[in-house]
Motif scaffolding. Structure first.
Motif, PDB file in Angstrom:
ATOM      1  N   GLN A 182     -42.597  34.904 -26.366  1.00 25.16           N
ATOM      2  CA  GLN A 182     -41.733  36.071 -26.526  1.00 25.16           C
ATOM      3  C   GLN A 182     -41.695  36.892 -25.240  1.00 25.16           C
ATOM      4  OE1 GLN A 182     -39.929  36.226 -29.485  1.00 25.16           O
ATOM      5  NE2 GLN A 182     -40.943  34.222 -29.623  1.00 25.16           N
ATOM      6  N   GLY A 183     -40.581  37.662 -25.117  1.00 26.89           N
ATOM      7  CA  GLY A 183     -40.395  38.501 -23.948  1.00 26.89           C
ATOM      8  C   GLY A 183     -40.616  39.968 -24.268  1.00 26.89           C
ATOM      9  N   THR A 184     -39.841  40.819 -23.581  1.00 31.94           N
ATOM     10  CA  THR A 184     -39.997  42.273 -23.706  1.00 31.94           C
ATOM     11  C   THR A 184     -38.747  42.876 -24.337  1.00 31.94           C
ATOM     12  OG1 THR A 184     -41.370  42.282 -21.714  1.00 31.94           O
ATOM     13  CG2 THR A 184     -40.481  44.396 -22.453  1.00 31.94           C
ATOM     14  N   LEU A 185     -38.945  43.672 -25.386  1.00 39.65           N
ATOM     15  CA  LEU A 185     -37.838  44.308 -26.111  1.00 39.65           C
ATOM     16  C   LEU A 185     -37.851  45.811 -25.824  1.00 39.65           C
ATOM     17  CD1 LEU A 185     -35.551  44.312 -28.256  1.00 39.65           C
ATOM     18  CD2 LEU A 185     -37.352  44.581 -29.984  1.00 39.65           C
ATOM     19  N   ARG A 186     -36.663  46.333 -25.471  1.00 40.21           N
ATOM     20  CA  ARG A 186     -36.510  47.771 -25.249  1.00 40.21           C
ATOM     21  C   ARG A 186     -35.296  48.248 -26.034  1.00 40.21           C
ATOM     22  NH1 ARG A 186     -37.744  45.761 -20.101  1.00 40.21           N
ATOM     23  NH2 ARG A 186     -39.701  46.560 -19.204  1.00 40.21           N
ATOM     24  N   GLN A 187     -35.503  49.212 -26.936  1.00 37.80           N
ATOM     25  CA  GLN A 187     -34.405  49.738 -27.746  1.00 37.80           C
ATOM     26  C   GLN A 187     -33.838  51.007 -27.106  1.00 37.80           C
ATOM     27  OE1 GLN A 187     -36.590  49.132 -31.866  1.00 37.80           O
ATOM     28  NE2 GLN A 187     -34.380  49.404 -32.219  1.00 37.80           N
ATOM     29  N   ALA A 188     -32.514  51.141 -27.251  1.00 29.80           N
ATOM     30  CA  ALA A 188     -31.830  52.329 -26.733  1.00 29.80           C
ATOM     31  C   ALA A 188     -30.676  52.643 -27.666  1.00 29.80           C
ATOM     32  CB  ALA A 188     -31.335  52.099 -25.309  1.00 29.80           C
ATOM     33  N   THR A 193     -32.253  45.946 -25.192  1.00 26.61           N
ATOM     34  CA  THR A 193     -32.331  45.032 -24.050  1.00 26.61           C
ATOM     35  C   THR A 193     -33.542  44.137 -24.244  1.00 26.61           C
ATOM     36  OG1 THR A 193     -31.327  46.665 -22.578  1.00 26.61           O
ATOM     37  CG2 THR A 193     -32.508  44.835 -21.545  1.00 26.61           C
ATOM     38  N   TYR A 194     -33.351  42.834 -24.020  1.00 29.21           N
ATOM     39  CA  TYR A 194     -34.449  41.867 -24.198  1.00 29.21           C
ATOM     40  C   TYR A 194     -34.584  41.066 -22.912  1.00 29.21           C
ATOM     41  CZ  TYR A 194     -37.647  38.787 -26.747  1.00 29.21           C
ATOM     42  OH  TYR A 194     -38.761  38.120 -27.188  1.00 29.21           O
ATOM     43  N   GLY A 195     -35.796  41.102 -22.304  1.00 26.31           N
ATOM     44  CA  GLY A 195     -36.092  40.324 -21.103  1.00 26.31           C
ATOM     45  C   GLY A 195     -36.920  39.098 -21.421  1.00 26.31           C
ATOM     46  N   SER A 196     -36.684  38.000 -20.717  1.00 26.31           N
ATOM     47  CA  SER A 196     -37.345  36.724 -21.002  1.00 26.31           C
ATOM     48  C   SER A 196     -38.837  36.798 -20.716  1.00 26.31           C
ATOM     49  CB  SER A 196     -36.722  35.613 -20.162  1.00 26.31           C
ATOM     50  OG  SER A 196     -36.881  35.886 -18.780  1.00 26.31           O
ATOM     51  N   GLY A 197     -39.603  36.012 -21.499  1.00 32.49           N
ATOM     52  CA  GLY A 197     -41.032  35.898 -21.254  1.00 32.49           C
ATOM     53  C   GLY A 197     -41.367  34.796 -20.273  1.00 32.49           C
ATOM     54  N   VAL A 198     -40.619  33.695 -20.293  1.00 34.05           N
ATOM     55  CA  VAL A 198     -40.796  32.577 -19.366  1.00 34.05           C
ATOM     56  C   VAL A 198     -39.437  32.203 -18.797  1.00 34.05           C
ATOM     57  CG1 VAL A 198     -42.849  31.645 -20.501  1.00 34.05           C
ATOM     58  CG2 VAL A 198     -40.586  30.911 -21.255  1.00 34.05           C
ATOM     59  N   ASP A 199     -39.450  31.615 -17.599  1.00 31.92           N
ATOM     60  CA  ASP A 199     -38.204  31.186 -16.975  1.00 31.92           C
ATOM     61  C   ASP A 199     -37.669  29.934 -17.664  1.00 31.92           C
ATOM     62  OD1 ASP A 199     -38.569  33.257 -15.259  1.00 31.92           O
ATOM     63  OD2 ASP A 199     -39.302  32.032 -13.591  1.00 31.92           O
ATOM     64  N   SER A 207     -32.558  30.417 -26.926  1.00 29.63           N
ATOM     65  CA  SER A 207     -31.779  31.203 -27.882  1.00 29.63           C
ATOM     66  C   SER A 207     -32.551  32.465 -28.265  1.00 29.63           C
ATOM     67  CB  SER A 207     -31.474  30.393 -29.146  1.00 29.63           C
ATOM     68  OG  SER A 207     -30.653  29.280 -28.840  1.00 29.63           O
ATOM     69  N   LEU A 208     -31.861  33.598 -28.202  1.00 31.91           N
ATOM     70  CA  LEU A 208     -32.395  34.884 -28.650  1.00 31.91           C
ATOM     71  C   LEU A 208     -31.737  35.239 -29.977  1.00 31.91           C
ATOM     72  CD1 LEU A 208     -33.905  37.609 -28.265  1.00 31.91           C
ATOM     73  CD2 LEU A 208     -31.827  38.410 -27.084  1.00 31.91           C
ATOM     74  N   ARG A 209     -32.538  35.526 -31.003  1.00 26.96           N
ATOM     75  CA  ARG A 209     -32.014  35.924 -32.311  1.00 26.96           C
ATOM     76  C   ARG A 209     -32.479  37.342 -32.654  1.00 26.96           C
ATOM     77  NH1 ARG A 209     -31.863  30.775 -36.521  1.00 26.96           N
ATOM     78  NH2 ARG A 209     -30.527  29.462 -35.223  1.00 26.96           N
TER      79      ARG A 209
END
Length: 232
Positions: A182-188, A193-199, A207-209
Motif C-alpha cells: 500500500q501507498g500513502t493516502l491524503r484526503q482533502a 490523493t493516493y501515492g504509490s508504495g512501490v514503483d 490498480s487503485l480501488r
C-alpha cells in the motif's frame, strides 16, 4: 457191398486253408507280432547322443551395443546473450529481472559468428504519457459505489505514480491497491490523493480501488501524475 457209403475225402492245398478260418487268423497274428518286433528294434537303435559328444556351436545373439543407432540431428549450443556469462546461471549483479541494460555491448553468437545486437529500451509512443490511467466503476450499490483507476507504465524505467480524485460531494470510506504494498493516502474535502508504495516496472500495471459513499459515480477530477484519466 452196395449198401455201404464211402466217407468224403478232405480237400488238399489252398482249398483246405480257406476252409479252415483259424489258420488265417493265426497267420495274421504272426505277421503283426513280427512287425511289432521290428518296430521295437528300430526304436532302440536310435540312442541319444552321449554327454561328451560335440554339439554345433550356438550363434551369439546381438547385444544392444552392436546395433547401429541412427545419427540424430546435431544440437547447436544456445546463443550467448548480452550481459550474461557462459558460466553464470542467473542475471549479472546490478541487473533486475524484466529490465535490459542499454549499455550492453554486442556479443558474438556461438553458432554463426554473427554479433547479437542488443534491443534498445522501449519508449512510450509520442503523444502518450509515460504513466496512463483509466477510470471505471467496479460495483454500484445503494448509498455508494466502488471505483477503480487502472494504470500502465509505458516508459522504459520503473516509475512511481500519484492519483488525484475529486467528487462534487460524498465521503471516502477507504482506498487500497490491488496485489502490491500500500501507498500513502491524503484526503482533502470530497477528494483524495493516493501515492504509490512501490514503483511499477516497464510495461507493468497496477490498480487503485476506493469506496465512496453518497457521491456521484463520475468524478470531477481524475488524474495520474497530472494527466487526465480516460474512461469517463
Amino acid at each position: 457191398m452196395s449198401g455201404m457209403r464211402r466217407a468224403p475225402r478232405l480237400p488238399h492245398g489252398p482249398v483246405a486253408i480257406v476252409s479252415s478260418p483259424w489258420v488265417v487268423v493265426g497267420a495274421g497274428v504272426l505277421v503283426m507280432v513280427v512287425l511289432l518286433v521290428m518296430a521295437l528294434g528300430a526304436y532302440r537303435g536310435r540312442s541319444p547322443a552321449p554327454d561328451g559328444a560335440s554339439r554345433p556351436p550356438a550363434l551369439p545373439l546381438p547385444t544392444l551395443a552392436e546395433v547401429p543407432s541412427a545419427p540424430g540431428p546435431a544440437s547447436s549450443p544456445p546463443p550467448v546473450r548480452p550481459g550474461l556469462s557462459g558460466r553464470a546461471s542467473g542475471l549479472p549483479p546490478g541487473v533486475t529481472a524484466g529490465s535490459r541494460s542499454p549499455s550492453a555491448s554486442p556479443s558474438v553468437g556461438a553458432t554463426g559468428g554473427v554479433p547479437a545486437v542488443p534491443r534498445s529500451p522501449s519508449r512510450a509512443p509520442q503523444g502518450q504519457p509515460a504513466m496512463s490511467g483509466r477510470y471505471r466503476v467496479v460495483q454500484s450499490f445503494d448509498g455508494g459505489f466502488i471505483g477503480e483507476v487502472s494504470m500502465v507504465n509505458r516508459s522504459a524505467e520503473d516509475r512511481g505514480w500519484t492519483v488525484r480524485l475529486e467528487f462534487s460531494g460524498g465521503r471516502l470510506v477507504t482506498a487500497w491497491v490491488e496485489g502490491v504494498p500500500q501507498g500513502t493516502l491524503r484526503q482533502a474535502g470530497s477528494g483524495f490523493t493516493y501515492g504509490s508504495g512501490v514503483d511499477v516496472r516497464p510495461g507493468g500495471s497496477v490498480s487503485l480501488r476506493f469506496h465512496m459513499e453518497r457521491a456521484p459515480s463520475t468524478p470531477g477530477v481524475c488524474t495520474v501524475d497530472g494527466v487526465r484519466c480516460s474512461g469517463f
